[in-house]
Motif scaffolding. Sequence first.
Motif, PDB file in Angstrom:
ATOM      1  N   UNK A 192      31.083  25.579  51.576  1.00  0.00           N
ATOM      2  CA  UNK A 192      31.287  26.993  51.891  1.00  0.00           C
ATOM      3  C   UNK A 192      31.145  27.231  53.395  1.00  0.00           C
ATOM      4  N   UNK A 193      30.143  26.639  54.000  1.00  0.00           N
ATOM      5  CA  UNK A 193      29.963  26.793  55.440  1.00  0.00           C
ATOM      6  C   UNK A 193      31.106  26.141  56.214  1.00  0.00           C
ATOM      7  N   UNK A 194      31.551  24.989  55.731  1.00  0.00           N
ATOM      8  CA  UNK A 194      32.644  24.291  56.403  1.00  0.00           C
ATOM      9  C   UNK A 194      33.926  25.116  56.362  1.00  0.00           C
ATOM     10  N   UNK A 209      30.901  36.065  45.149  1.00  0.00           N
ATOM     11  CA  UNK A 209      29.880  35.948  44.107  1.00  0.00           C
ATOM     12  C   UNK A 209      29.426  34.514  43.920  1.00  0.00           C
ATOM     13  N   UNK A 210      30.337  33.572  44.081  1.00  0.00           N
ATOM     14  CA  UNK A 210      29.984  32.170  43.882  1.00  0.00           C
ATOM     15  C   UNK A 210      28.902  31.726  44.869  1.00  0.00           C
ATOM     16  N   UNK A 277      36.596  37.366  43.372  1.00  0.00           N
ATOM     17  CA  UNK A 277      36.477  35.992  42.891  1.00  0.00           C
ATOM     18  C   UNK A 277      37.264  35.830  41.609  1.00  0.00           C
ATOM     19  N   UNK A 278      38.119  34.829  41.580  1.00  0.00           N
ATOM     20  CA  UNK A 278      38.852  34.536  40.361  1.00  0.00           C
ATOM     21  C   UNK A 278      37.966  33.730  39.414  1.00  0.00           C
ATOM     22  N   UNK A 286      29.989  26.700  36.454  1.00  0.00           N
ATOM     23  CA  UNK A 286      28.729  26.951  37.151  1.00  0.00           C
ATOM     24  C   UNK A 286      27.889  27.989  36.411  1.00  0.00           C
ATOM     25  N   UNK A 287      28.506  29.027  35.906  1.00  0.00           N
ATOM     26  CA  UNK A 287      27.784  30.039  35.137  1.00  0.00           C
ATOM     27  C   UNK A 287      27.243  29.465  33.833  1.00  0.00           C
TER      28      UNK A 287
END
Length: 296
Positions: A192-194, A209-210, A277-278, A286-287
């Motif tokens: 995510x940071x990348x 949200x992820x 977010x799709x 993940x959920x």
Amino acid sequence: MFNFFYLFYVLMIFTSLIYKTFFMMWFFMEFSTMMFFFFLNKFNVSINSNIVYFLMQELSSLFMLLSFVMDLNFLTILFVVLKLGGVPFHNWMLKITYNFSWDTLFIILNLQKVIPLIFLYMFMTNKFLFLILLNVFVSMFCMLNVFSNKYLLTVFSLMSLTWFYLIICCSKYLLYLYMCIYMFLNYFFLLYFKLNNDLNMFMFLTFDTFFFILIFNMISFPPSMMFFLKVKLFNCFMFLFNNFFILIFVMMMMILFSIIFFILFLNHFLIISWKKVEMNFLFNFFLLLNLFFFFI
């Protein structure tokens, strides 16, 4: 060519887990370190950081081998901690990780720690409670000095070593389970940071949200899967440590400190725009994974 070497490097790490003898594991650890140094020279431009990392890894491996031959288990553990970049030998790791790329940082904070953690499992006992407590207090202090995303992830890795030390005293199965979940979360956190061009996370103008769920897992905020996993770990600690209540208090303070630290961050992204977010496969998986740990 790079993909071949990378796959071979990963294979070396996980092949070492088959062996139970010190010398075979030490051989695979050194072989994988030499391969990783090849990656560093090829993909990392900071030569000074590469040299410092290589010297610290090789010197700690050499003294670890000498300590084992001389049957000095205490020194062996200290040199393994030096290789991991744990407290009180953490400064060298914090100073060089800022110069690494995100891909290199993922390997250093995750794959490079697999074999040393198995070595700790071979030697560490619940008598090393002072090392665990020292790691807690120093990592909380380091979090107050966070100035970049890479520094933050390195401090997170330092804090996670506390849990690894505790799990090592329980069982190898829990160690592998926690290690897999930790790497899984770290991968998406770094990714995510990348993808956000290495912006400081307090400067994000959009949020999704992820990543929100990822943060909750990293700080063990209920009802994340890391929270439920650590609650179950406390049941194991109850039978291992004489000073169980002191340990529980200290670990809960560390979790609370992490949550308070991110309140500033949470307060920040409540006023910024959120990405739509799709509900793709990764997000659903993940959920469901978080929900699964609620029932086990």
